[in-house]
Scaffold this motif. Structure first.
Motif: not given
Length: 430
Positions: A60-61, A229-230, A150, A202, A253, A198, A395
């Motif tokens: 996922n990154s 993005c995710h 994010f 994240y 990702k 988002s 994280r």
């Protein structure tokens, strides 16, 4: 092209793992059974092995590379660039940002052609769209965003507000469940220019209700922008049907474009030629080769470009799009839900007794493709895991994210990773 229509979500039934003496053994037996019946399992071999890595739980990154990337890059250097030279611009590269954008839109976003383009980084594209949205209606000077978004999104919002004199209205959502429709409804007004959120949080992996939140923004007369993005490549969506105005997502990702691969932007067709992005480069000019004395923007999706596109960095993601097309995004999502369900179950049986907290929604329908767990010792535990070939990510302040990319992650790999977290935590506490 035909697609496998079997349900890729084998039931997480405890009877599948009968006969095991320990929770870990039981989970591994269950995972083995799930892998054996996984209709997407054949795609695992498409990814290059990583020597020394037993479980890669960070898809996922940064998605894993496909096996064919070396040959794809070699062919590009040998043929497209090495043989065709500058002629490749006319033959294929000029259209690549739009063609690749259309493919991402069709396969993963629910977006018709002509509304998605690949260019720049996520940060640059968010900046372009934020500025364009805030300039659209001078009577609206408020930007809505959440405090847990994010950092790039928050930093850009603050910078754009400083440049334009706009006011930021902050949402403070539940840290596990994420932004809810009511949260948005409570802050939007006739002053709201843009709501920027988002799709998947994240940290917690919480999946926002895109259609309902978009509708809430529109009810207030605001534009709606989503950071994908995710979620791009792992969560199906229907940007056109749900009325989304703007969106940005990265490709390194779940789209496996490699480190630093360019982002994509979506701009609803009715806003093209209406919103005006601030970085007026030659690639967004109406006549790119006119070299005229003044800037006239293109009236289509090309208006979001600025400088020369990063063609080399667009190569790797194309193979992953092929795999998504073969598998279908709905099947990818179905396996994602099964993988994260299994990770939650493994947390409950192996980690919760050690004081590890589940920091993601329990309901698979309410989360994206990763599961986050928390413990005060996880920073040190993550370092131990990496040294042992188990690769999740940490994280702040105390979370480990288990990023489970469905086409490259097996069920056994998922359970192996959770067992390793348990072992590393127990070892750290001794």
């Amino acid at each position: 092209m035909t697609h496998d229509t079997r349900d890729p979500r084998p039931a997480l039934d405890s009877s599948t793992a009968a006969g095991s003496s320990t929770a870990a053994d039981s989970l591994l037996e269950l995972a083995t059974a799930l892998d054996a019946s996984d209709p997407l399992g054949a795609h695992l071999d498409a990814f290059a092995p990583a020597p020394g890595v037993t479980a890669y739980l960070d898809g996922n990154s940064l998605g894993r590379p496909l096996r064919d990337i070396p040959e794809r890059l070699a062919a590009f250097a040998r043929d497209d660039w090495g043989t065709r030279l500058i002629r490749s611009w006319d033959e294929q590269w000029m259209a690549l940002p739009m063609a690749l954008g259309d493919r991402i839109g069709a396969l993963t976003l629910g977006a018709a052609a002509g509304q998605t383009v690949v260019a720049d980084s996520t940060s640059v594209l968010i900046y372009k769209l934020m500025r364009a949205a805030l300039a659209h209606d001078p009577s609206r000077a408020e930007l809505v965003i959440e405090t847990g978004n994010f950092p790039t999104d928050r930093f850009l919002a603050e910078g754009v507000a400083a440049e334009t004199g706009a006011t930021i209205r902050w949402i403070e959502p539940d840290p596990v469940l994420g932004v809810q429709v009511a949260d948005v409804g409570a802050v939007v007004s006739e002053r709201t220019a843009l709501v920027s959120l988002s799709h998947v949080d994240y940290r917690s992996g919480a999946l926002a209700d895109m259609p309902a939140i978009t509708a809430a923004a529109h009810d207030a007369g605001a534009l709606m922008m989503w950071d994908l993005c995710h979620s791009a490549g792992v969560v199906p969506m229907q940007l056109d049907e749900w009325g989304v105005d703007l969106a940005v997502g990265c490709t390194y990702k779940y789209l496996n474009g490699g480190p630093g691969s360019p982002a994509f932007a979506y701009l609803r067709r009715s806003l093209q030629g209406v919103l005006r992005q601030p970085i007026q480069g030659w690639w967004s000019a109406a006549d790119i080769f006119a070299m005229g004395p003044e800037y006239v923007p293109a009236g289509d999706i090309r208006q979001l470009l600025s400088g020369t596109p990063p063609v080399t960095s667009m190569l790797a993601m194309q193979g992953m799009l092929d795999l998504i097309e073969q598998a279908t995004i709905d099947a990818v999502r179905a396996k994602s839900e099964s993988l994260t369900d299994l990770a939650v179950r493994a947390h409950d049986e192996l980690l919760a007794p050690l004081g590890v907290r589940l920091l993601s929604p329990r309901d698979a329908a309410l989360r994206g493709g990763h599961v986050t767990i928390g413990h005060p010792d996880f920073r040190a535990v993550t370092q131990r895991l990496w040294a042992d070939g188990i690769v999740p990510d940490f994280r702040f302040p105390d979370g480990i994210r288990l990023g489970l990319s469905p086409l490259s992650t097996s069920f056994v790999e998922t359970v192996t990773g959770v067992i390793a977290v348990r072992d590393a935590l127990e070892s750290h506490e001794r």
